[in-house]
Design a protein around this motif. Structure first.
Motif, PDB file in Angstrom:
ATOM      1  N   UNK A 171       6.523   1.751   3.671  1.00  0.00           N
ATOM      2  CA  UNK A 171       6.992   3.062   4.108  1.00  0.00           C
ATOM      3  C   UNK A 171       8.423   3.319   3.651  1.00  0.00           C
ATOM      4  N   UNK A 172       8.648   4.496   3.087  1.00  0.00           N
ATOM      5  CA  UNK A 172       9.978   4.877   2.593  1.00  0.00           C
ATOM      6  C   UNK A 172      10.873   5.350   3.736  1.00  0.00           C
ATOM      7  N   UNK A 204       9.426   6.295  -3.908  1.00  0.00           N
ATOM      8  CA  UNK A 204      10.711   5.607  -3.735  1.00  0.00           C
ATOM      9  C   UNK A 204      10.674   4.118  -4.064  1.00  0.00           C
ATOM     10  N   UNK A 205       9.672   3.419  -3.540  1.00  0.00           N
ATOM     11  CA  UNK A 205       9.662   1.960  -3.706  1.00  0.00           C
ATOM     12  C   UNK A 205       9.453   1.556  -5.167  1.00  0.00           C
ATOM     13  N   UNK A 206       8.704   2.360  -5.913  1.00  0.00           N
ATOM     14  CA  UNK A 206       8.488   2.048  -7.326  1.00  0.00           C
ATOM     15  C   UNK A 206       9.752   2.263  -8.147  1.00  0.00           C
ATOM     16  N   UNK A 207      10.554   3.256  -7.789  1.00  0.00           N
ATOM     17  CA  UNK A 207      11.763   3.549  -8.561  1.00  0.00           C
ATOM     18  C   UNK A 207      12.974   2.765  -8.058  1.00  0.00           C
ATOM     19  N   UNK A 208      12.977   2.368  -6.781  1.00  0.00           N
ATOM     20  CA  UNK A 208      14.145   1.712  -6.208  1.00  0.00           C
ATOM     21  C   UNK A 208      14.094   0.205  -6.179  1.00  0.00           C
ATOM     22  N   UNK A 248      11.717 -13.627  12.498  1.00  0.00           N
ATOM     23  CA  UNK A 248      12.638 -14.087  11.463  1.00  0.00           C
ATOM     24  C   UNK A 248      13.689 -13.009  11.244  1.00  0.00           C
ATOM     25  N   UNK A 249      14.952 -13.400  11.336  1.00  0.00           N
ATOM     26  CA  UNK A 249      16.053 -12.453  11.146  1.00  0.00           C
ATOM     27  C   UNK A 249      16.923 -12.926   9.984  1.00  0.00           C
ATOM     28  N   UNK A 250      17.245 -11.996   9.107  1.00  0.00           N
ATOM     29  CA  UNK A 250      18.152 -12.309   8.002  1.00  0.00           C
ATOM     30  C   UNK A 250      19.156 -11.189   7.836  1.00  0.00           C
ATOM     31  N   UNK A 251      20.392 -11.562   7.587  1.00  0.00           N
ATOM     32  CA  UNK A 251      21.422 -10.596   7.248  1.00  0.00           C
ATOM     33  C   UNK A 251      22.181 -11.118   6.037  1.00  0.00           C
ATOM     34  N   UNK A 252      22.734 -10.188   5.291  1.00  0.00           N
ATOM     35  CA  UNK A 252      23.561 -10.571   4.156  1.00  0.00           C
ATOM     36  C   UNK A 252      24.481  -9.397   3.851  1.00  0.00           C
ATOM     37  N   UNK A 253      25.451  -9.638   2.994  1.00  0.00           N
ATOM     38  CA  UNK A 253      26.379  -8.569   2.631  1.00  0.00           C
ATOM     39  C   UNK A 253      25.601  -7.398   2.038  1.00  0.00           C
ATOM     40  N   UNK A 254      25.979  -6.198   2.440  1.00  0.00           N
ATOM     41  CA  UNK A 254      25.317  -5.015   1.914  1.00  0.00           C
ATOM     42  C   UNK A 254      25.288  -3.898   2.922  1.00  0.00           C
ATOM     43  N   UNK A 255      25.107  -2.709   2.433  1.00  0.00           N
ATOM     44  CA  UNK A 255      25.035  -1.539   3.283  1.00  0.00           C
ATOM     45  C   UNK A 255      23.627  -0.975   3.313  1.00  0.00           C
ATOM     46  N   UNK A 256      23.544   0.330   3.556  1.00  0.00           N
ATOM     47  CA  UNK A 256      22.271   1.036   3.619  1.00  0.00           C
ATOM     48  C   UNK A 256      21.947   1.475   2.197  1.00  0.00           C
ATOM     49  N   UNK A 257      21.411   0.540   1.395  1.00  0.00           N
ATOM     50  CA  UNK A 257      21.366   0.772  -0.049  1.00  0.00           C
ATOM     51  C   UNK A 257      20.223   0.008  -0.693  1.00  0.00           C
ATOM     52  N   UNK A 258      19.837   0.496  -1.876  1.00  0.00           N
ATOM     53  CA  UNK A 258      18.680  -0.068  -2.559  1.00  0.00           C
ATOM     54  C   UNK A 258      18.891  -1.507  -3.027  1.00  0.00           C
ATOM     55  N   UNK A 259      20.100  -1.871  -3.402  1.00  0.00           N
ATOM     56  CA  UNK A 259      20.327  -3.252  -3.832  1.00  0.00           C
ATOM     57  C   UNK A 259      19.961  -4.225  -2.715  1.00  0.00           C
ATOM     58  N   UNK A 260      20.338  -3.879  -1.490  1.00  0.00           N
ATOM     59  CA  UNK A 260      20.000  -4.736  -0.347  1.00  0.00           C
ATOM     60  C   UNK A 260      18.492  -4.757  -0.122  1.00  0.00           C
ATOM     61  N   UNK A 261      17.861  -3.594  -0.136  1.00  0.00           N
ATOM     62  CA  UNK A 261      16.421  -3.527   0.133  1.00  0.00           C
ATOM     63  C   UNK A 261      15.617  -4.218  -0.959  1.00  0.00           C
ATOM     64  N   UNK A 262      16.060  -4.121  -2.186  1.00  0.00           N
ATOM     65  CA  UNK A 262      15.380  -4.796  -3.288  1.00  0.00           C
ATOM     66  C   UNK A 262      15.404  -6.313  -3.081  1.00  0.00           C
ATOM     67  N   UNK A 263      16.572  -6.833  -2.725  1.00  0.00           N
ATOM     68  CA  UNK A 263      16.691  -8.284  -2.495  1.00  0.00           C
ATOM     69  C   UNK A 263      15.814  -8.749  -1.344  1.00  0.00           C
ATOM     70  N   UNK A 264      15.871  -8.019  -0.243  1.00  0.00           N
ATOM     71  CA  UNK A 264      15.165  -8.490   0.950  1.00  0.00           C
ATOM     72  C   UNK A 264      13.684  -8.153   0.932  1.00  0.00           C
TER      73      UNK A 264
END
Length: 276
Positions: free
Chosen positions: A47-48, A56-60, A237-253
């Motif tokens: 879900x976007x 969104x998920x295909x492009x981001x 399971x909880x994970x946090x890492x450096x990043x904001x509300x952004x595609x780079x973070x969502x792509x990694x996780x």
């Protein structure tokens, strides 16, 4: 990897809806690699977030590559800024569309597993909220939930706080989307009460993966929900890492979530990026 755009008439939404699907039906194994057994695919309903749509998920993110590697089917609908919830006052049934109709339709159309343990739901921001409430409400359907930077802002919506007006959403928008604000607590749009009811009923809780960036404006709200789940004795399971509300973070996780899921140990197939 086969990529398709579907358009079908939804009874829940009473209109034609667009959906993107990726499914590795056309995967050509590399020389010396065994062909996948002919069996149904495990499936992720993805879900976007707000302002987004089924593309969104295909492009981001790199979801297409990762799904092919893991022999995973992925279904990506549009949520139309409606938070994936039912609002019977105006006839919107986005929750039922996601939790029942879309699953039933895609299972009829594609070779998808009908097993709970093979069926997952995930999303980011607004979609993280939608994945959580529908994953819990339809816990007999979904065996795992992925929540990325989820919009756990129900109290902010009710209290009309500054955070509740994020993305220029305001009281009138929320009233139209969720119905009367005073009816939200204890409803099927309340991620806390849905979790409480599942625990109280002694039902199996979906496996839950929660991720948020340490610079995300929703960081505090996500952690508050985690503490609530802990108070209920829910494991997750909880994970946090450096990043904001952004595609780079969502792509990694998203990749970390896929690694966390009990997927097949698939291999890369022959494609334009893997010719040898």
């Amino acid at each position: 990897m086969a990529q398709l755009q579907l358009n079908f008439i939804s009874e829940c939404l009473m209109r034609t809806v667009p959906v993107n699907v990726i499914i590795p039906l056309d995967k050509i194994p590399l020389p010396g690699t065994p062909k996948r057994a002919d069996k149904p695919f495990k499936t992720l309903y993805l879900l976007h977030g707000g302002y987004g749509n089924y593309t969104d998920w295909l492009t981001g993110t790199r979801i297409q590559r990762w799904a092919e590697e893991r022999d995973l089917a992925v279904v990506m609908p549009s949520g139309d800024n409606k938070f994936y919830v039912d609002n019977l006052q105006n006839g919107d049934r986005y929750g039922e569309f996601i939790g029942r109709e879309l699953v039933e339709f895609t299972r009829r159309m594609f070779p998808l597993s009908n097993l709970r343990e093979d069926t997952y739901i995930a999303g980011l921001s607004m979609g993280g909220y939608g994945a959580t409430v529908n994953g819990l409400k339809y816990s007999d359907t979904f065996g795992a939930i992925g929540s990325f930077s989820a919009g756990y802002i129900l109290d902010d919506i009710i209290g009309d706080t500054e955070l509740g007006q994020v993305a220029k959403f305001g009281p009138a928008f929320y009233e139209q989307t969720f119905g009367p604000r005073e009816s939200l607590k204890g409803s099927d749009r309340d991620y806390e009460d849905l979790a409480r009811r599942l625990v109280a009923a002694g039902k199996e809780f979906p496996a839950l993966y929660i991720a948020v960036g340490t610079e995300d404006f929703l960081y505090k709200r996500v952690n508050e929900y985690c503490r609530y789940l802990e108070s209920l004795g829910v494991s997750f399971t909880y994970e946090e890492s450096a990043g904001g509300h952004e595609w780079d973070f969502w792509d990694r996780h998203l990749k970390r979530f896929l690694d966390w899921l009990p997927l097949e140990g698939g291999t890369a197939g022959l494609n334009s990026g893997n010719v040898r």
